[in-house]
Write an enzyme that holds these catalytic residues in place. Structure first.
Site, short mmCIF file in Angstrom:
data_model
loop_
_atom_site.label_atom_id
_atom_site.label_comp_id
_atom_site.label_asym_id
_atom_site.label_seq_id
_atom_site.Cartn_x
_atom_site.Cartn_y
_atom_site.Cartn_z
N ASP A 123 12.63 16.07 26.67
CA ASP A 123 12.30 15.73 28.04
C ASP A 123 11.58 14.38 28.08
O ASP A 123 10.67 14.12 27.27
CB ASP A 123 11.40 16.83 28.63
N GLU A 139 16.55 12.76 26.95
CA GLU A 139 16.57 12.38 28.36
C GLU A 139 16.02 10.96 28.38
O GLU A 139 14.82 10.76 28.20
CB GLU A 139 15.69 13.31 29.20
#
Length: 704
Positions: A348, A383
């Protein structure tokens, strides 16, 4: 309780079969107490151990009478000097950063915060109240587990189909999951769910965060929760809310889930959050790292260390440039691979992990990962952005990494919405996004292609809503992305119009077909295959209810979409030309051979440069030569497949397409046509009609 000298390695609480070694790093602490509790909600410890002076800043002791299941926490003394980054407060019980399990959730009160709750500069004032009664406790865990012959599936990247899902949301309403296992790791690995995944044809589950996480106080007080889990508290501990039992059961149950999924041939990829923690900004609670050594573990503003540097939008960023912080992350990653047997990670806001010092130097994160003999061998997905300056780094990660391709998502949505000028970019996205990934020396599987993910609209909502509808989140719909490249096709939300409903279903089928027939790694959002809707909510991070859960009471439309998605994955598996590892470039792979890809116009001829610049172009044909694959079999021999012709029409008018000539004899078969539901059929004649807003996939069968 007997107390013996401990070892500074490994960090955390380690059961060796005779006793437990406790070790905690703190560079700036002046004293550390180890508190042992009898029950999870106890406010007063059963015993307290003053740990011996640190060795190399590691505080350690060995308790020969401690056992697995023991509950513990730390109190760390040191300077209270917020303006210089120090926020030690020995009144606050702290979770061990290396805890393998946590006893339960936080019970929120003002006592959980290390600073005062009143006054304009309240974060500068120490709060002396004891927080132990509201804090969960770290749990000593016995790591023994019978893995048997468990093996990682190690699915090649070019054959990987990822299914992104939520442990709880996947199973909460599934009638085939025993009620007491719904919402748990064991529920996710139940026969009913595994059968669904295998029937669908996916090869990996990508689980939204399963590290122990924090449900923010303001959400809890509104009757909401941090459903998504992007708010980590303990990087080694499986989330206790996903277990059917307490006091360490989450560890063995997680391992059981992995073992079951591996036996079915499914990889387990974890969505991990190492960019920040659940302690928030300087006004946040004191739960773990803040009270252990704030200026070591968090990035602080260089000109005012009272405040955190925030590249995440959550209030804090981990201090990835400090060797002890990067060691914490690396130890956690290795633990999840070696002890918990996971197959990869999706990071993330991965851009935070490579942000270096203010002089422009980046952190050593990439280099440490690449040289690690364990982590360099698993699937690594980034990401590739954060909310800081220069935060969008799509295509900038090194070889060995794949990336969520947000450009792919936006392009496909815009093409099927009918935006002009999208065909040239769509051609690049269909062939693996070489414009993004080739400059860094990577291959097609650097691109994780997706049309939807947990963050944003579901597929049904992409075609059902023009605007976000996040009222249930309590922020007057100000949260969530403003631009979703979605369209409602005439009515916002649910409609009684059969015409609009049928059209929405076709656009969904078009988007799924585009996804599975594009080069790269395919990722499907869990529930899209059965038409899941979040009622227009594009930021359901706090909705632990029917808004987020999959609805397994399937109507006819959902059953049809599920069958259709299964068919797409079968086509992907059966046709090697859809699984290229190298980028397609429009040139023959061998002298005298056919081009790997040819772009076809309606008359069956190759498109010209001038035609690519037509801003109003809404349709395109992609011819993939079956004699130009780069896939090899187990003996190292080149695999030849059938030639494939993919036709896409994002316009409002039907287009007749002449079938292009193929060098080898055979017949054209229609494998898929989103304008109708019939199965494989032989094409009669030399032309097909490409209906407005539809996809046709044709195969040149040379075996007949």
């Amino acid at each position: 309780m007997r107390i013996w000298p401990g070892s500074s390695h490994p960090l955390g609480a380690t059961w060796d079969g005779e006793g437990v070694n406790f070790a905690l790093f703190s560079r700036h602490a002046t004293a550390v107490e180890l508190c042992i509790f009898e029950h999870p909600n106890d406010a007063v410890p059963a015993s307290t151990v003053t740990m011996p002076p640190a060795t190399d800043w590691v505080w350690s002791c060995y308790l020969p009478d401690a056992r697995p299941g023991s509950l513990y926490g730390y109190r760390v003394a040191g300077p209270w000097d917020p303006e210089h980054g120090h926020r030690f407060n020995s009144a606050k019980l702290l979770i061990d950063p290396y805890a393998k399990a946590v006893s339960g959730p936080i019970r929120w009160s003002d006592e959980i915060f290390g600073h005062s709750s009143a006054g304009p500069d309240n974060d500068l004032v120490l709060d002396p109240r004891d927080s132990a009664g509201g804090m969960p406790k770290s749990v000593v865990v016995d790591q023994a587990f019978t893995w048997g012959e468990d093996r990682a599936p190690r699915t090649p990247w070019n054959r990987t189909v990822i299914y992104e899902c939520h442990v709880r949301g996947m199973t909460m309403t599934h009638p085939g999951v025993p009620e007491h296992l719904r919402g748990t790791f064991l529920g996710l690995s139940s026969d009913a769910v595994v059968d669904h995944l295998l029937g669908l044809g996916v090869t990996a589950v990508e689980l939204m965060p399963v590290h122990q996480f924090v449900a923010d106080r303001h959400l809890v007080e509104q009757g909401l929760t941090n459903y998504w889990g992007y708010n980590t508290l303990a990087f080694f501990a499986p989330h206790v809310g996903y277990a059917s039992g307490w006091l360490g059961r989450q560890v063995s149950e997680f391992k059981s889930m992995v073992k079951t999924l591996h036996r079915a041939g499914l990889e387990v990829i974890l969505d991990v959050v190492y960019n920040h923690t659940g302690e928030g900004s300087h006004l946040g609670p004191t739960l773990s790292l803040r009270g252990i050594d704030n200026c070591v573990y968090y990035r602080l503003q260089p000109d005012n260390e009272r405040f955190n540097l925030d590249f995440t939008g959550t209030g804090n960023s981990l201090n990835i440039v400090h060797p002890r912080t990067i060691a914490l992350i690396m130890d956690s990653l290795r633990y999840w691979v070696t002890d918990m047997h996971v197959d990869g990670f999706r990071f993330d806001l991965a851009r935070v992990l490579v942000r270096g010092l203010e002089d422009g130097r980046r952190s050593a994160f990439f280099e440490v990962i690449q040289q690690d003999p364990v982590l360099s061998q698993v699937k690594l997905i980034a990401e590739p952005w954060d909310v800081g300056p220069d935060g969008y780094q799509l295509g900038q990660f090194p070889p060995g990494w794949a990336e969520w391709n947000g450009a792919y998502r936006d392009c496909v949505r815009r093409f099927w919405r009918g935006d002009p000028g999208m065909v040239p970019e769509l051609a690049s996205r269909l062939t693996g996004s070489s414009d993004i990934y080739a400059p860094s020396g990577r291959r097609t599987y650097a691109s994780v292609n997706f049309v939807t993910c947990h963050d944003g609209f579901t597929l049904s909502d992409v075609v059902g809503f023009k605007e976000r509808h996040n009222e249930a989140n309590g922020e007057s719909s100000r949260d969530g992305a403003v631009e979703n490249y979605s369209w409602n096709w005439g009515v916002e939300g649910l409609t009684d119009s059969h015409r609009i409903t049928r059209h929405r279903e076709r656009i969904k089928r078009n988007m799924l077909a585009t996804l599975f027939f594009s080069q790269g790694v395919r990722m499907l959002l869990g529930g899209d295959e059965i038409g899941r809707s979040q009622q227009g909510n594009n930021n359901a991070y706090c909705q632990d209810n029917e808004i987020s859960w999959l609805n397994w009471d399937l109507d006819e439309s959902a059953r049809d979409l599920l069958a259709y998605t299964r068919g797409l994955i079968r086509i992907f598996n059966d046709n090697p030309v859809l699984r290229h590892r190298d980028f397609l470039n429009g040139r023959p792979l061998t002298p005298g051979g056919t081009k790997d890809v040819t772009w076809i116009r309606p008359d069956g001829e190759e498109m010209t440069e001038a035609e690519w610049s037509n801003h109003e172009l809404r349709s395109i044909g992609m011819l993939l030569s079956g004699r130009a694959t780069d896939e090899v079999d187990q003996r190292g021999r080149l695999v030849y497949g059938d030639t494939i012709l993919l036709l896409l029409n994002g316009g409002t008018r039907s287009r007749p397409y002449t079938l292009p000539p193929v060098k080898w004899p055979g017949i054209w078969e229609e494998l898929l046509n989103t304008a109708r539901t019939s199965g494989v059929r032989r094409v009669q004649g030399s032309m097909v009609n490409l209906t407005a807003h539809s996809v046709i996939l044709l195969r040149h069968n040379e075996r007949l």
